[in-house]
Write an enzyme that holds these catalytic residues in place. Sequence first.
Site, mmCIF file in Angstrom:
data_model
loop_
_atom_site.group_PDB
_atom_site.id
_atom_site.type_symbol
_atom_site.label_atom_id
_atom_site.label_comp_id
_atom_site.label_asym_id
_atom_site.label_seq_id
_atom_site.Cartn_x
_atom_site.Cartn_y
_atom_site.Cartn_z
ATOM 1 N N GLU A 249 2.120 74.101 59.127
ATOM 2 C CA GLU A 249 3.235 73.143 59.140
ATOM 3 C C GLU A 249 3.565 72.299 57.871
ATOM 4 O OE1 GLU A 249 3.704 71.233 63.011
ATOM 5 O OE2 GLU A 249 2.942 72.757 63.983
ATOM 6 N N LYS A 251 3.769 68.833 56.234
ATOM 7 C CA LYS A 251 2.991 67.681 56.565
ATOM 8 C C LYS A 251 3.995 66.478 56.126
ATOM 9 C CE LYS A 251 -1.139 64.898 56.498
ATOM 10 N NZ LYS A 251 -0.433 63.527 56.509
ATOM 11 N N ARG A 256 4.156 58.453 62.713
ATOM 12 C CA ARG A 256 3.863 59.344 63.841
ATOM 13 C C ARG A 256 4.525 58.715 65.038
ATOM 14 N NH1 ARG A 256 -1.641 62.564 64.997
ATOM 15 N NH2 ARG A 256 -1.209 63.403 66.961
ATOM 16 N N ARG A 271 1.135 55.850 66.559
ATOM 17 C CA ARG A 271 -0.335 56.435 66.871
ATOM 18 C C ARG A 271 -1.472 55.300 66.898
ATOM 19 N NH1 ARG A 271 -1.925 59.633 61.687
ATOM 20 N NH2 ARG A 271 -4.307 58.687 61.778
ATOM 21 N N GLU A 301 6.924 63.434 63.762
ATOM 22 C CA GLU A 301 6.925 62.587 62.741
ATOM 23 C C GLU A 301 8.357 62.121 62.311
ATOM 24 O OE1 GLU A 301 3.875 61.622 61.232
ATOM 25 O OE2 GLU A 301 4.374 60.975 59.518
ATOM 26 N N PHE A 341 6.368 68.348 66.648
ATOM 27 C CA PHE A 341 5.392 69.354 66.563
ATOM 28 C C PHE A 341 4.379 69.608 67.537
ATOM 29 C CE2 PHE A 341 3.808 65.159 64.212
ATOM 30 C CZ PHE A 341 2.699 65.075 65.061
ATOM 31 N N ARG A 418 -10.782 63.561 66.111
ATOM 32 C CA ARG A 418 -10.377 64.182 64.871
ATOM 33 C C ARG A 418 -11.458 65.487 64.902
ATOM 34 N NH1 ARG A 418 -8.672 61.906 60.376
ATOM 35 N NH2 ARG A 418 -8.928 59.872 61.271
ATOM 36 N N LYS A 424 -5.493 68.992 57.541
ATOM 37 C CA LYS A 424 -4.459 68.489 56.608
ATOM 38 C C LYS A 424 -5.094 69.236 55.216
ATOM 39 C CE LYS A 424 -6.692 63.927 56.649
ATOM 40 N NZ LYS A 424 -6.498 62.576 56.943
HETATM 41 P P1 AMP Z 1 -3.183 61.551 57.912
HETATM 42 O O1 AMP Z 1 -2.389 60.532 58.274
HETATM 43 O O2 AMP Z 1 -3.359 61.843 56.488
HETATM 44 O O3 AMP Z 1 -4.664 61.528 58.602
HETATM 45 O O4 AMP Z 1 -2.509 62.645 58.549
HETATM 46 C C1 AMP Z 1 -2.395 63.015 59.746
HETATM 47 C C2 AMP Z 1 -0.748 62.586 60.145
HETATM 48 O O5 AMP Z 1 -0.002 63.396 59.425
HETATM 49 C C3 AMP Z 1 -0.331 62.680 61.771
HETATM 50 O O6 AMP Z 1 -1.026 61.542 62.418
HETATM 51 C C4 AMP Z 1 0.989 62.578 61.665
HETATM 52 O O7 AMP Z 1 1.606 61.416 61.570
HETATM 53 C C5 AMP Z 1 1.306 63.250 60.308
HETATM 54 N N1 AMP Z 1 2.318 64.640 60.375
HETATM 55 C C6 AMP Z 1 3.023 64.784 59.653
HETATM 56 N N2 AMP Z 1 3.414 66.246 59.543
HETATM 57 C C7 AMP Z 1 2.766 66.592 60.988
HETATM 58 C C8 AMP Z 1 2.691 67.857 61.456
HETATM 59 N N3 AMP Z 1 3.469 69.041 61.238
HETATM 60 N N4 AMP Z 1 1.444 68.093 62.541
HETATM 61 C C9 AMP Z 1 0.787 67.149 62.876
HETATM 62 N N5 AMP Z 1 0.840 65.875 62.204
HETATM 63 C C10 AMP Z 1 1.719 65.544 61.080
#
Ligand code: AMP
Length: 582
Positions: A249, A251, A256, A271, A301, A341, A418, A424
Amino acid sequence: MLYEELARCYDRLEGTSSRLEMTSILAEMFQEVPPDELRQVVYLSQGKLHPDYVTEKLGMADKLILRAIVDASRLPEEQVTELWMKEGDLGAAAESLVAQKVQTNLFSQPLTLERVVSNLRGIEAAEGRNSQNTKVKLLTSLLHDASPLEARYLCRTVTGRMRVGAASMTILDALALAFGAKEDRADIERAFNVSSDIGTVAQQLAEGGIEAVRSIEVQVGRPVRSMLAERLPSLEEVLEKLGGACALEYKYDGIRVQAHISPSDVKLYSRRLEDLTSNFPDVVEGLRRSFKGEEAILEGECVPVERESGKLLPFQEVAHRRRKFGMEEAVRDYPVRLFLFDCVKLDGEDLNMRPFPCRREMLASCVEETAGLQLSRMELVDSAAEAEEFFSAALEAGCEGIMAKSVLDNSVYRAGNRGFLWIKYKKDYRSDLGDTFDLVVVGAFAGKGKRKGVYGALLMAVYDPESDVYQTACKLGSGFDDAFLAKLPEMLEPHSAPSPSLRLSTRMEADHWFEPAVLLEVMGAEISLSPVHTAAESSLPEGSGLALRFPRFTGRVRDDKAPEQATTAEELLTMYRGQSSE
Ligand code: AMP
């Protein structure tokens, strides 16, 4: 129950940094508490009166607490202030002053938990013109009857700086020890993750045993702790980890949002479980119109977009929507789009144990897409070449990377966890400058030369969920502009502490200490073994930890993340090992 018992428990907790010992101290106390009071005791052990997602925050300005101490002790304000400055902590000052007057105070009533909670609720609820006096009166009345130890923790509780270190994971350990068996720990944590309410879990466990805890389910109106993603350095590894095929998907880079939709109401949570409903009235309206079912919990998001072209904008723009006042203008000036999502609950059906493809299908079936509300862009792939193409398209569309999601039968929604069911992969993993990390500020060093008067550098830490401890990973001194340096003290002040947090493992001596609360995004070029840092220390030879080399602040404060959502020690270790084998 008497508040003194709780205060004595806090005091014992403060005297240890061993998680095992903390657990047994808490468990011992929990067993003594009447079951109907356990919920409040658990919240109070975290310095709160409610579960995490309730917006009301207990808090009193230092100067009001000072007034209450002056009123209760009947000592001159200068004397109290002097002691406060000397101790560096209002709790310690109150303790010592109450100790001085205790012999003369013959008419005090012992403090019951009920009275303490009732007055603290009054302090929390006080609003309007006379609220300051009300707060001072309620605290003074408690301090009047408090023992020195009780005074210490009452003041700490209302400052919002408990410093006792009873983190959620330690409390869950203690609940398992007090009321269950070791093998019940996973069920207790699951119940917490789906309910975000440690008080409910505690009370159900004490009253109905582990069966009652197992029956706690996802509920519309009560946020679920967010599922989190791991990271891997290459698309090949991502595919291999997910069994050769996965859903990819975009990102999106925004904020969030977990939407709780019922026939009468739509609520949005971040979150960190903060209530965002009033910040996104347009998203609430969009969901009302697009959602076709009865009730649901959906995740997505919220991304800032350009009004005319609909182009995705950098995440910073969404910060304008997090204000308290002037929402109407903010909605007009900073439009957003919600990319959904996940679907955790739909029309009475709990979907969190269903595999991802099923949840995605349910999601697609229950919403009608509009310009302001869409499903996240998704594609199923089974080769690195396809993944590469999708990744490029994501960057082209203005996203920060992609999310790879397992489509296997065990791809459940792992609330609060996690793991490698979501991975990611971001564009900064490819830059020469290295990866980004979300690190917690735990200390600061006084500036010298050009930085005299402001902080010269910050001490930054990762989180180790295993031990529930923060471990230092670098000293951060670059990437700050003057304006940011100037506002740092004010930003960190609410979390300042006279000594290192009880939940911090450090071999460094900073000039200022902070309770883990503020997260900064940091770019680092390399990870190396270090004799002064403690990150991942339990997996490394004694006396070594991991350190991030050439760290640089990216300019992004991660106020959307709670400290426990920081980069983990395990993540750093995996990257260090990957890097060493290159
Ligand atoms: P990070 O903040 O770098 O740890 O990445 C995780 C965050 O990416 C999640 O908490 C979401 O806020 C965001 N996110 C963006 N697009 C997506 C997606 N398609 N699926 C899940 N999370 C997503």
